[in-house]
Write an enzyme that holds these catalytic residues in place. Structure first.
Site, PDB file in Angstrom:
ATOM      1  N   PHE A  71      36.178  26.991  86.564  1.00 32.58           N
ATOM      2  CA  PHE A  71      36.264  26.097  87.727  1.00 32.58           C
ATOM      3  C   PHE A  71      36.968  26.872  88.835  1.00 32.58           C
ATOM      4  O   PHE A  71      38.164  27.156  88.724  1.00 32.58           O
ATOM      5  CB  PHE A  71      37.037  24.822  87.355  1.00 32.58           C
ATOM      6  CG  PHE A  71      37.042  23.787  88.450  1.00 32.58           C
ATOM      7  CD1 PHE A  71      35.855  23.401  89.089  1.00 32.58           C
ATOM      8  CD2 PHE A  71      38.229  23.180  88.845  1.00 32.58           C
ATOM      9  CE1 PHE A  71      35.856  22.445  90.096  1.00 32.58           C
ATOM     10  CE2 PHE A  71      38.230  22.224  89.859  1.00 32.58           C
ATOM     11  CZ  PHE A  71      37.041  21.852  90.481  1.00 32.58           C
ATOM     12  N   PRO A  97      38.440  26.478  91.747  1.00 33.05           N
ATOM     13  CA  PRO A  97      39.764  26.194  92.317  1.00 33.05           C
ATOM     14  C   PRO A  97      40.928  26.481  91.359  1.00 33.05           C
ATOM     15  O   PRO A  97      42.059  26.653  91.803  1.00 33.05           O
ATOM     16  CB  PRO A  97      39.702  24.686  92.634  1.00 33.05           C
ATOM     17  CG  PRO A  97      38.239  24.393  92.786  1.00 33.05           C
ATOM     18  CD  PRO A  97      37.568  25.293  91.787  1.00 33.05           C
ATOM     19  N   SER A  98      40.665  26.532  90.057  1.00 31.95           N
ATOM     20  CA  SER A  98      41.746  26.727  89.083  1.00 31.95           C
ATOM     21  C   SER A  98      42.204  28.183  89.036  1.00 31.95           C
ATOM     22  O   SER A  98      41.409  29.097  88.790  1.00 31.95           O
ATOM     23  CB  SER A  98      41.246  26.286  87.692  1.00 31.95           C
ATOM     24  OG  SER A  98      41.913  27.009  86.673  1.00 31.95           O
ATOM     25  N   ALA A  99      43.492  28.400  89.254  1.00 33.55           N
ATOM     26  CA  ALA A  99      44.021  29.772  89.273  1.00 33.55           C
ATOM     27  C   ALA A  99      43.838  30.486  87.927  1.00 33.55           C
ATOM     28  O   ALA A  99      43.356  31.616  87.899  1.00 33.55           O
ATOM     29  CB  ALA A  99      45.491  29.778  89.711  1.00 33.55           C
TER      30      ALA A  99
END
Lengths: 218, 210
Positions: free
Chosen positions: A9, A11-13
């Site tokens: 995903f 946006p997930s760092a």
């Protein structure tokens, strides 16, 4: 052999950290998006793959693994042990591990403590004490970089990639790292890494989502 | 090798268990955080992040308990099965170590520490998240004796230090997680020098829960 699959995903760092490792090792990968904003991670098919239903999750020809930092280490050790991205020298390796745990337990935890309540619990401001805690983590990181080009020594490691994914997220929320000279210089060096732009795009989406809910800037 | 630690701290105990399992003698330096012994110039020089545990191996200083555990095996226990050399088995150990830090111990800290250090009321939402983490651990233990396969690894030594601490929380019933309860019992019986961990848990209990 089936290609490597990454459930991801943008946006997930942590998810981006795993992808950065893949890009820096120049591996073929099939990226399958799991949209956390749409709660796709709790679909029964995904829970069957990973009972902890988190991203990133990797499937390497049937071997399923999660935790971004464990994935990055596995990929280096199984595909490119001589790449230097996870050093073989015991002390250099120990320092790399320390930085990886610092990222998870301190840096990313403090970033998350700022962003999670804004994204999911309706908060619209960032409390001063949380900003201070983040700045303290920046200071430590700045100290780690004293006399070193990369976070664990003179060579790039997966610890840089993991920390880059975290730092990019909070920069796009509005944090300023310019007063931390070593950190700012390191971030400039990161800009030439494979996958930097792709990471930055995901971080922008994340930062935009947080900023959109804040009453005032960082 | 100097080891700066506090017996009540779960991450410190997991390193003590690792040293015991490897047969390594550490020069134990009990470090009192309440008295600021981690904030002296000498300590900060060794570890600017001033955390415990910290290892000083003849000038090479290292912190983060799980990084220390891996270092001890790689440097002094090359033939040990505590950290398998097979890359997939090793990867599973690492996944559990990160789970211990980022999920299990973290959710315990978020639920419990505000209650003891800030006298905050128990937050039922945080308890739910801790219970979810135990559910994950229970799932990991389905089909394997130990946390990362059928033999004892560093994952067990880290997780047992955490689980034994959480067991002190009176509203928490470990028996709701039968696989975790069975594994915990097995660890108590088979982890070399388990009494070191128990002594630390008892100290933690005496300090914070009485």
């Amino acid at each position: 052999m089936a290609p490597l699959i990454l459930y991801h995903f943008p946006p997930s760092a942590p998810s981006r950290a795993a992808l950065l490792a893949i890009r820096n090792l120049n591996l073929d990968v099939e990226v399958k998006e799991v949209n956390l904003f749409q709660k796709e991670q709790i679909n029964p098919e995904f829970i069957k793959i990973n009972p902890q239903h988190c991203v990133p999750t990797m499937d390497d020809d049937g071997f399923v693994l999660w935790e971004s930092r464990a994935i990055a280490q596995y990929l280096v050790e199984s595909k490119a042990p001589d790449s230097g991205l996870y050093p073989s020298d015991i002390q250099e390796r120990a320092l790399t591990n320390q930085r990886l745990y610092f990222d998870l337990g301190t840096l990313y935890t403090r970033i998350r403590a700022i962003c999670y309540p804004v994204l999911f619990l309706g908060e619209t401001t960032i409390p001063e004490d949380k900003k201070k805690q983040l700045q303290e983590a920046f200071e430590w990181l700045n100290g780690f970089l004293e006399g070193r080009k990369w976070v664990a020594g003179d060579n790039l490691t997966i610890a840089d990639l993991s920390i880059l994914a975290s730092i990019a997220s909070i920069i796009h929320v509005g944090a300023d790292i310019s007063e931390y000279k070593n950190l700012a210089a390191w971030y400039e060096n990161c800009k030439s890494l494979p996958g930097f732009e792709e990471n930055d795009e995901g971080a922008k989406v994340f930062g935009g989502a947080v900023k959109g809910k804040l009453k005032e800037g960082f | 090798m100097d080891f700066y630690y506090s017996a009540g701290s779960a991450p410190c105990r997991s390193v003590l268990l690792t040293a015991k399992a490897l047969g390594i003698e550490l020069n134990l330096k009990s470090t009192n955080l309440m008295a600021g012994e981690h904030l002296t110039p000498e300590y900060l020089k060794m570890n600017p992040q001033h955390t415990i545990p910290t290892l000083n191996d003849h000038g090479f200083s290292l912190w983060e308990s799980r990084a220390i555990m891996v270092y001890l095996v790689e440097k002094y226990g090359k033939t040990s099965s505590l950290y398998p050399t097979d890359v997939q088995r090793r990867a599973v150990v690492n996944q559990r170590l990160y789970f211990d830090m980022g999920t299990l111990y973290q959710r315990f800290s978020e639920y419990f520490y505000p209650q003891i250090f800030a006298k905050a009321p128990a937050d039922p939402e945080k308890l739910k998240r801790l219970e979810e983490a135990f559910g994950f651990l229970n799932t990991f233990l389905e089909g394997s004796k130990y946390a990362a396969g059928d033999s004892l690894t560093l994952a067990d030594l880290a997780l047992v230090a955490t689980v034994s601490t959480i067991e002190l929380v009176k509203e928490f019933d470990i028996n709701k997680y039968p696989k975790v309860a069975a594994w915990y019992k097995l660890c108590k019986e088979t982890v070399p020098g388990y009494d070191i961990n128990q002594a630390g848990v008892d100290e933690f209990k005496a300090k914070f829960l009485s």
